[in-house]
Scaffold this active site. Structure first.
Site, short mmCIF file in Angstrom:
data_model
loop_
_atom_site.label_atom_id
_atom_site.label_comp_id
_atom_site.label_asym_id
_atom_site.label_seq_id
_atom_site.Cartn_x
_atom_site.Cartn_y
_atom_site.Cartn_z
N HIS A 1 0.87 -1.20 0.00
CA HIS A 1 0.00 0.00 0.00
C HIS A 1 0.90 1.24 0.00
O HIS A 1 1.48 1.59 1.01
CB HIS A 1 -0.90 0.02 1.25
CG HIS A 1 -1.88 1.15 1.24
ND1 HIS A 1 -3.24 0.95 1.41
CD2 HIS A 1 -1.73 2.48 1.07
CE1 HIS A 1 -3.86 2.10 1.36
NE2 HIS A 1 -2.96 3.06 1.16
N HIS B 1 1.57 5.38 -1.73
CA HIS B 1 1.22 6.55 -2.55
C HIS B 1 2.50 7.11 -3.15
O HIS B 1 3.41 7.50 -2.41
CB HIS B 1 0.54 7.62 -1.69
CG HIS B 1 -0.75 7.15 -1.09
ND1 HIS B 1 -1.96 7.31 -1.72
CD2 HIS B 1 -1.01 6.48 0.05
CE1 HIS B 1 -2.91 6.78 -0.97
NE2 HIS B 1 -2.37 6.27 0.11
N LYS C 1 -9.19 -0.33 -5.92
CA LYS C 1 -9.26 0.33 -4.61
C LYS C 1 -10.62 0.97 -4.38
O LYS C 1 -11.12 1.72 -5.23
CB LYS C 1 -8.17 1.41 -4.55
CG LYS C 1 -8.15 2.23 -3.27
CD LYS C 1 -7.68 1.43 -2.07
CE LYS C 1 -7.88 2.16 -0.75
NZ LYS C 1 -6.73 2.91 -0.30
N HIS D 1 -10.51 1.09 1.73
CA HIS D 1 -10.31 2.11 2.77
C HIS D 1 -11.54 1.99 3.68
O HIS D 1 -12.63 2.43 3.33
CB HIS D 1 -10.21 3.52 2.17
CG HIS D 1 -9.95 4.56 3.22
ND1 HIS D 1 -8.76 5.23 3.33
CD2 HIS D 1 -10.73 5.01 4.25
CE1 HIS D 1 -8.80 6.05 4.38
NE2 HIS D 1 -10.00 5.94 4.94
N HIS E 1 -4.71 -0.67 5.83
CA HIS E 1 -4.24 0.13 6.98
C HIS E 1 -5.19 0.05 8.17
O HIS E 1 -5.76 1.06 8.59
CB HIS E 1 -3.96 1.58 6.60
CG HIS E 1 -4.99 2.25 5.71
ND1 HIS E 1 -6.33 2.25 5.99
CD2 HIS E 1 -4.86 2.92 4.54
CE1 HIS E 1 -6.97 2.90 5.05
NE2 HIS E 1 -6.10 3.32 4.15
N ASP F 1 1.37 2.64 3.56
CA ASP F 1 0.53 3.82 3.34
C ASP F 1 1.37 5.09 3.36
O ASP F 1 0.89 6.17 3.74
CB ASP F 1 -0.61 3.91 4.37
CG ASP F 1 -1.72 4.84 3.92
OD1 ASP F 1 -1.76 5.22 2.73
OD2 ASP F 1 -2.56 5.21 4.76
O1 DOR Z 1 -3.47 9.56 5.56
C1 DOR Z 1 -3.80 9.25 4.43
N1 DOR Z 1 -3.22 9.81 3.34
N2 DOR Z 1 -4.78 8.37 4.27
C2 DOR Z 1 -5.29 8.09 3.07
O2 DOR Z 1 -6.19 7.31 3.02
C3 DOR Z 1 -4.82 8.80 1.87
C4 DOR Z 1 -3.46 9.29 2.04
C5 DOR Z 1 -3.04 10.28 0.97
O3 DOR Z 1 -3.23 10.01 -0.20
O4 DOR Z 1 -2.48 11.33 1.34
ZN ZN Z 2 -3.39 5.08 1.51
#
Ligand code: DOR
Ligand code: ZN
Length: 358
Positions: free
Chosen positions: A22, A24, A112, A150, A188, A261
């Site tokens: 997971h 970003h 997702k 999520h 998460h 995450d």
């Molecule tokens: O804290 C988070 N940041 N939770 C999420 O679900 C998305 C993520 C983000 O993309 O910044």
């Molecule tokens: Zn995330």
């Protein structure tokens, strides 16, 4: 919060190269700034699709995949050795045909679910999962494409700290009843309720756990003042939940695996009157996880969590090379370059008891 030094455990730990289930990575300059941090230690990562606009088609996922590899080659050159595992962003309009194209692509590995409005860039998310997405979910169940969830309700009447527990009742249970063979990853997880649910559920259900939810409770957000770099969604919970999550992650159960995450936001977007949610951990994730496992004397279960359970659940081969963790202090940088601005990692300026031998 100081992270205590463990007592009776090995000082070196070699494990199958881990994957991050997971992550970003963002896009453009931000992507270029962060992709090398993940590629340094992880073999693969599941790439979140919450770009602006979101990645909703296989064609967009293919283009994003190619941008990730180009950014990696530009920063790492010949050392580039990393496979991005792409995902699609489920919307009320995702068709069964799109799921078929995703499966056939060989590069899209999951879809997702963001409930609309739950978190960063989730405006295009799902408004009514079983009402609007049944055809896509049925096709995913048929072709073995996991749904990544999520797991928070967005009902403003529900307390922020209860949104995950309520999600289990309102969404997860009806979803799994309607599609019992659908592979579901509860992403998460942050509560004992979710850990217990995943541990006991029948069928193909798993969960990812972040380093921050294993190491910190919600006090960290308020330690000596408001601490925006400890703010993520789902938000950190109370200590009893942290302990239950750490017990689940280190239990040896195949249902729990690593998902950082890691969610970069420029310093200014976190340190402002309405700060963004997300902790940046791609740089030092393995040191953070080793610290957490070591705290409860469970380093021997770190390899299953970090390197075996994820690929086994996704039906992918485990990585064939290794990394080595050493009990040597690691000083987390105060900040990192991030395009023309900067990024503050989780636990910036603190010392961790473990590091990765590069
Ligand atoms: O804290 C988070 N940041 N939770 C999420 O679900 C998305 C993520 C983000 O993309 O910044
Ligand atoms: Zn995330």
């Amino acid at each position: 919060m100081p992270l205590s030094m463990p007592q009776t455990a090995p000082d070196t730990l070699t494990l199958t190269r881990p994957d991050d289930w997971h992550l970003h990575l963002r896009d453009g300059e931000a992507l270029k700034a962060v992709v090398g941090d993940t590629a340094r230690h992880f073999g693969r990562a599941i790439i979140m699709p919450n770009l602006k606009p979101p990645v909703t088609t296989t064609e967009q996922a293919q283009a994003y995949h190619d941008r990730i590899l180009a950014a990696l080659a530009a920063t790492e050159g010949d050392k580039a050795r990393f496979t991005p595992l792409m995902t699609l962003y489920l919307t009320d309009n995702t068709t069964a045909d799109e799921i078929g194209r995703a499966k056939a692509s060989g590069i899209v590995h999951a879809v997702k679910l963001y409930p609309a409005g739950a978190t960063t860039n989730s405006d295009a998310g799902v408004t009514d999962l079983l009402g609007r997405c049944a055809a896509a979910l049925a096709e995913m169940e048929r072709v073995g494409m996991p749904l990544l969830v999520h797991g928070e309700v967005t009902d403003p009447a529900i307390d922020v700290f209860d949104r995950e527990a309520v999600f289990i009742e309102r969404v997860m249970q009806p979803l799994r009843k309607a599609f019992p063979a659908l592979k579901v990853v509860f992403e998460h997880i942050t509560t004992k309720d979710a850990a217990d649910y995943v541990m006991q559920a029948e069928g193909p259900v798993a969960a990812t756990l972040t380093p921050q939810h294993l190491l910190y409770n919600r006090n960290a957000i308020f330690q000596g003042g408001l601490q925006p770099h400890w703010y993520c969604l789902p938000i950190l919970k109370r200590e009893t939940h942290r302990q239950a999550l750490l017990a689940a992650a280190t239990s040896g159960s195949q249902r729990f695996f690593l998902g950082t995450d890691s969610a970069p936001h420029a310093r200014g977007l976190k340190e402002q009157s309405c700060g963004c949610a997300g902790c940046y951990t791609a740089l030092h994730a393995m040191a953070l996880y080793a610290t957490a496992f070591d705290m409860v004397g469970k380093l021997h279960n770190l390899e299953a969590f970090a390197s075996h359970n994820g690929p086994d659940f996704y039906g992918l081969p485990r990585n064939s090379d290794t990394i080595t963790l050493v009990r040597e202090s690691y000083e987390v940088p105060e900040q990192l370059p991030y395009g023309n601005t900067e990024l503050v990692p989780l636990a910036a300026g603190q010392t961790l008891p473990w590091s990765v031998r590069d």
